[in-house]
Enzyme design. Structure first.
Site, mmCIF file in Angstrom:
data_model
loop_
_atom_site.group_PDB
_atom_site.id
_atom_site.type_symbol
_atom_site.label_atom_id
_atom_site.label_comp_id
_atom_site.label_asym_id
_atom_site.label_seq_id
_atom_site.Cartn_x
_atom_site.Cartn_y
_atom_site.Cartn_z
ATOM 1 N N THR A 64 -25.237 -7.812 1.255
ATOM 2 C CA THR A 64 -25.178 -7.812 2.694
ATOM 3 C C THR A 64 -26.196 -8.325 3.335
ATOM 4 O O THR A 64 -27.180 -8.838 2.956
ATOM 5 C CB THR A 64 -24.932 -6.112 2.784
ATOM 6 O OG1 THR A 64 -24.667 -5.963 4.264
ATOM 7 C CG2 THR A 64 -26.370 -5.770 2.848
ATOM 8 N N GLU A 65 -25.858 -8.838 4.842
ATOM 9 C CA GLU A 65 -26.714 -9.431 5.546
ATOM 10 C C GLU A 65 -27.051 -10.952 5.074
ATOM 11 O O GLU A 65 -28.326 -11.480 5.309
ATOM 12 C CB GLU A 65 -28.065 -8.588 5.630
ATOM 13 C CG GLU A 65 -27.765 -7.329 6.384
ATOM 14 C CD GLU A 65 -27.123 -7.406 7.892
ATOM 15 O OE1 GLU A 65 -27.472 -8.326 8.610
ATOM 16 O OE2 GLU A 65 -26.479 -6.461 8.140
ATOM 17 N N ILE A 66 -26.129 -11.503 4.454
ATOM 18 C CA ILE A 66 -26.316 -12.923 4.341
ATOM 19 C C ILE A 66 -25.398 -14.019 5.039
ATOM 20 O O ILE A 66 -25.314 -15.143 4.590
ATOM 21 C CB ILE A 66 -25.872 -13.248 2.569
ATOM 22 C CG1 ILE A 66 -24.761 -12.579 2.102
ATOM 23 C CG2 ILE A 66 -27.461 -12.547 1.858
ATOM 24 C CD1 ILE A 66 -23.415 -13.312 2.495
ATOM 25 N N GLY A 67 -24.882 -13.615 6.058
ATOM 26 C CA GLY A 67 -24.231 -14.408 6.956
ATOM 27 C C GLY A 67 -22.629 -14.527 6.854
ATOM 28 O O GLY A 67 -22.174 -15.559 7.190
ATOM 29 N N LYS A 68 -22.002 -13.657 6.248
ATOM 30 C CA LYS A 68 -20.672 -13.638 6.259
ATOM 31 C C LYS A 68 -19.850 -14.085 7.584
ATOM 32 O O LYS A 68 -19.131 -14.800 7.599
ATOM 33 C CB LYS A 68 -20.121 -12.480 5.603
ATOM 34 C CG LYS A 68 -20.061 -12.040 4.078
ATOM 35 C CD LYS A 68 -19.608 -11.010 3.385
ATOM 36 C CE LYS A 68 -19.649 -9.903 4.394
ATOM 37 N NZ LYS A 68 -20.880 -9.287 4.361
ATOM 38 N N THR A 69 -20.481 -13.207 8.520
ATOM 39 C CA THR A 69 -19.902 -13.501 9.953
ATOM 40 C C THR A 69 -20.188 -14.639 10.457
ATOM 41 O O THR A 69 -19.450 -15.547 11.056
ATOM 42 C CB THR A 69 -20.135 -12.161 11.059
ATOM 43 O OG1 THR A 69 -19.873 -10.908 10.284
ATOM 44 C CG2 THR A 69 -19.282 -12.446 12.251
ATOM 45 N N PRO A 124 -27.101 -24.770 7.992
ATOM 46 C CA PRO A 124 -28.673 -24.613 8.353
ATOM 47 C C PRO A 124 -29.070 -23.253 8.681
ATOM 48 O O PRO A 124 -28.313 -22.304 9.039
ATOM 49 C CB PRO A 124 -28.967 -25.621 9.547
ATOM 50 C CG PRO A 124 -27.519 -25.494 10.211
ATOM 51 C CD PRO A 124 -26.634 -25.267 9.323
ATOM 52 N N SER A 166 -18.787 -0.597 9.330
ATOM 53 C CA SER A 166 -19.739 0.305 9.530
ATOM 54 C C SER A 166 -21.026 -0.077 10.513
ATOM 55 O O SER A 166 -21.031 -1.543 10.539
ATOM 56 C CB SER A 166 -20.200 0.992 8.350
ATOM 57 O OG SER A 166 -20.785 0.297 7.157
ATOM 58 N N GLY A 190 -20.167 -5.929 2.998
ATOM 59 C CA GLY A 190 -21.203 -5.838 1.824
ATOM 60 C C GLY A 190 -20.898 -7.058 1.006
ATOM 61 O O GLY A 190 -20.034 -8.009 1.174
ATOM 62 N N ASP A 205 -20.732 -5.361 16.048
ATOM 63 C CA ASP A 205 -21.109 -6.629 16.309
ATOM 64 C C ASP A 205 -20.262 -7.852 15.675
ATOM 65 O O ASP A 205 -20.172 -8.926 16.472
ATOM 66 C CB ASP A 205 -22.701 -6.981 16.391
ATOM 67 C CG ASP A 205 -23.127 -8.245 16.611
ATOM 68 O OD1 ASP A 205 -23.111 -8.384 17.992
ATOM 69 O OD2 ASP A 205 -23.400 -8.971 15.768
ATOM 70 N N GLU A 215 -12.684 -10.678 6.728
ATOM 71 C CA GLU A 215 -14.037 -10.662 6.320
ATOM 72 C C GLU A 215 -14.196 -9.441 5.606
ATOM 73 O O GLU A 215 -13.874 -8.291 6.375
ATOM 74 C CB GLU A 215 -15.075 -10.810 7.484
ATOM 75 C CG GLU A 215 -16.559 -10.782 7.143
ATOM 76 C CD GLU A 215 -17.527 -10.964 8.207
ATOM 77 O OE1 GLU A 215 -18.413 -10.178 8.024
ATOM 78 O OE2 GLU A 215 -17.081 -11.332 9.224
ATOM 79 N N GLY A 216 -14.820 -9.307 4.301
ATOM 80 C CA GLY A 216 -15.257 -7.839 3.941
ATOM 81 C C GLY A 216 -16.392 -7.272 4.334
ATOM 82 O O GLY A 216 -17.084 -7.770 5.346
ATOM 83 N N ASN A 265 -25.373 -20.905 2.732
ATOM 84 C CA ASN A 265 -25.844 -20.518 4.126
ATOM 85 C C ASN A 265 -27.335 -20.184 4.012
ATOM 86 O O ASN A 265 -27.889 -19.208 3.166
ATOM 87 C CB ASN A 265 -25.126 -19.240 4.692
ATOM 88 C CG ASN A 265 -25.648 -18.569 6.047
ATOM 89 O OD1 ASN A 265 -25.811 -19.563 6.886
ATOM 90 N ND2 ASN A 265 -25.826 -17.343 6.167
ATOM 91 N N LYS A 301 -11.482 -7.733 10.269
ATOM 92 C CA LYS A 301 -12.661 -7.290 9.749
ATOM 93 C C LYS A 301 -11.800 -5.695 9.440
ATOM 94 O O LYS A 301 -12.116 -4.739 10.326
ATOM 95 C CB LYS A 301 -13.561 -7.154 10.610
ATOM 96 C CG LYS A 301 -15.064 -6.425 9.997
ATOM 97 C CD LYS A 301 -15.888 -7.034 9.174
ATOM 98 C CE LYS A 301 -17.100 -6.336 8.895
ATOM 99 N NZ LYS A 301 -18.154 -7.363 7.975
#
Length: 210
Positions: A12-17, A204, A42, A119, A55, A116-117, A176, A38
């Site tokens: 999670t929080e690795i830039g999927k969006t 980048p 959550s 996590g 967001d 987009e999943g 990413n 999406k």
């Protein structure tokens, strides 16, 4: 019917969006009608009208111009916790049949649909369903977002192995850069290129918004 892709990540929080938005812009530049989905989000914010808004969903709809949030984001939860916990606390059962139906409606009106999943690949949605199972039911090839930081090789290779073992197709991956300066970045990237092939995109570092 559109070509669809399921975008997942090594964590999670690795830039999927962020990666999804770059792909959307890439396909739009080719003249394609691109829609996003999406299915489960959550960590939403409560709006003045009592609705919930995430967001990631805002960023995706800003890129695609979509306005029907019930279609592209059917499940929304307030707390920023794993979706299976948020759903349980809300007394909601996440129904993959509903998600597939919403996806098919989007696919009927687009050239490309990017789902987009939440996590990582095995993030649970319930006691019996996870992101892998959702991708299988959607029958979509997978794009893997690799957060380029310490530990990314192990995370990427394990996730790619799990995607292959699931019977899903790994359509490609995105490198990413999630930290300002990863030590031995080129060596890490080279190792992943040898294992996974060239990345679809190499993005980048982008500092978080203030």
């Amino acid at each position: 019917m559109a070509q669809g892709y399921f975008i997942t990540g090594t964590d999670t929080e690795i830039g999927k969006t962020h990666s999804a938005v770059q792909l959307i812009r890439h396909w739009q530049a080719q003249g394609k009608r691109v829609l996003a989905m999406k299915p489960v989000a959550s960590g939403c914010e409560l709006q003045p009208d009592g609705s919930l808004l995430n967001d990631d969903v805002v960023r995706l709809t800003s890129a695609t111009g979509q306005t029907d949030l019930a279609l592209m984001n059917p499940y929304r939860f307030l707390p920023p916790v794993s979706p299976h916990i948020a759903a349980r606390e809300a007394g909601v059962s996440i129904d993959p049949v509903l998600i597939v139906e919403r996806y098919q409606r989007l696919a009927a009106d687009a050239d490309v649909v990017l789902v987009e999943g939440a996590g990582g690949w095995l993030a649970p949605l319930s006691d019996t369903l996870d992101m892998q199972g959702l991708a299988q039911q959607l029958q979509l090839p997978v794009i893997l977002v690799v957060g380029m930081r310490l530990g990314c090789i192990n995370h990427a290779l394990l996730t790619a192995q799990a995607i292959h073992a699931s019977g899903c197709t790994l359509a490609g991956w995105i490198a990413n850069r999630v930290v300002p300066a990863q030590l031995a970045f080129e060596d890490n990237l080279g190792t992943l290129v040898r294992a996974l092939g060239e990345p679809l995109l190499s993005l980048p570092y982008e500092a978080p918004a203030a």
